[in-house]
Design a protein around this motif. Structure first.
Motif: not given
Ligand code: SF4
Ligand code: 13P
Length: 304
Positions: A86-87, A199, A259
């Motif tokens: 998604a990112m 993140e 995720c």
């Molecule tokens: Fe992307 Fe990793 Fe977030 Fe999943 S956990 S959306 S792979 S950044």
């Protein structure tokens, strides 16, 4: 049943000279049959060095693309073709092309969670485990960090000499964690250490005992003398750690840390892929490979 499928995968992959790479967020039964597992950085370094003719990536699309960029002569497959990030899908090349003229003296630092096309117009890649080191090693003071504003804010706090500008992107899974979630988890597990991924939002990271990449979190928990940990990253990491360290206790920071893209790949996908009946081969034109590679090579050079 699972053991039978695993054994069959191991047999076919040997016969066909296939290397299986798996990100630590995928299911345990896939990690068990992988040649290498780890965080995004470890996988990208491995991808460059494996001798096999064929590589299957069990993770998300940008990881398979990175592998293809580093090993253009290999056949690289994404085990489940729907597994995006998604990112990475949040910012495309066209958007950053439009933004670039506003930052003429800036080095564009792209988190590895970006498309191959976007990497072609960026200066250097970073991963969560290498970002601080690499940004410190960049000569230019002015940095435009994309797409993750939370990782970017974490890097900015660790690199006070740099002038770091951020755009408004990020991982919806990690960014959804709130300080309230931290309070609730700390109340439930008062003796536990809180380990979070960068993140997550800066106000969440500030409350943590340790902030680091997937592998960083796993290493911290493995090597610590502490017995209880609240894990602020994808749920699978708490599970893998619990399996690996049965004498310790691991609690997910929230049950929402899932995720769905990383969960798409199943053992059957890997089985179908090794048999040649599934997955998607990553096909990329030479120009994209050459231009995106500069960005990844620069990451490897600056992380030394
Ligand atoms: Fe992307 Fe990793 Fe977030 Fe999943 S956990 S959306 S792979 S950044
Ligand atoms: P790392 O593998 O760098 O810890 O990143 C986590 C992630 O979100 C992968 O997509």
């Amino acid at each position: 049943m699972i053991k039978d499928i695993q054994e069959e995968i191991l047999r076919i992959k040997k016969e066909k000279d296939i290397c299986i790479l798996a990100h630590s967020y995928v299911a345990h039964e896939i990690l068990e049959i992988a040649d290498f597992t780890g965080d995004s950085y470890a996988l990208s370094v491995k991808a460059a060095g494996v001798p096999h003719k064929n590589v299957i990536m069990c993770g998300v699309r940008f990881m398979a693309e990175t592998c293809k960029i580093l090993s253009p002569d290999k056949h690289v497959f994404l085990a489940n073709e729907e597994a995006g990030c998604a990112m990475a899908d949040m910012m495309d090349k066209e958007l950053i092309e439009a933004v670039k003229p506003h930052y003429p003296d800036y080095t564009i630092v792209a988190y590895i969670n970006t498309t191959a096309a976007l990497k072609t117009i960026c200066d250097v890649c970073v991963t969560s485990s290498s970002a601080v080191n690499i940004v410190n090693n960049i000569k230019n003071k002015n940095i435009l960090f994309i797409p993750d504003c939370n990782l970017g804010a974490y890097v900015a706090a660790k690199c006070p000499d740099k002038n770091i500008k951020l755009l408004n992107g990020g991982c919806p899974v990690h960014a959804a964690v709130t300080t309230r979630d931290v309070t609730t988890a700390r109340q439930k597990h008062p003796g536990a250490k809180l380990l979070v991924h960068p993140e997550c939002q800066p106000e969440v990271a500030e409350l943590a005992d340790y902030v680091g990449s997937t592998s960083g979190i796993m290493d911290y928990a493995r090597n610590s003398d502490e017995k209880e940990f609240i894990i602020g990253t994808e749920l699978s990491i708490a599970e893998h750690l619990q399996y690996e360290c049965p004498d310790k206790k691991f609690y997910p920071l929230t049950s929402g840390l899932v995720c769905k893209n990383m969960k798409l790949t199943t053992l059957m996908d890997v089985y179908n892929c090794v048999k040649g009946n599934g997955g998607e081969e990553i096909i990329m034109d030479d120009n994209t490979i050459a231009e995106a590679r500069k960005c990844i090579d620069e990451m490897i050079r600056l992380s030394k």
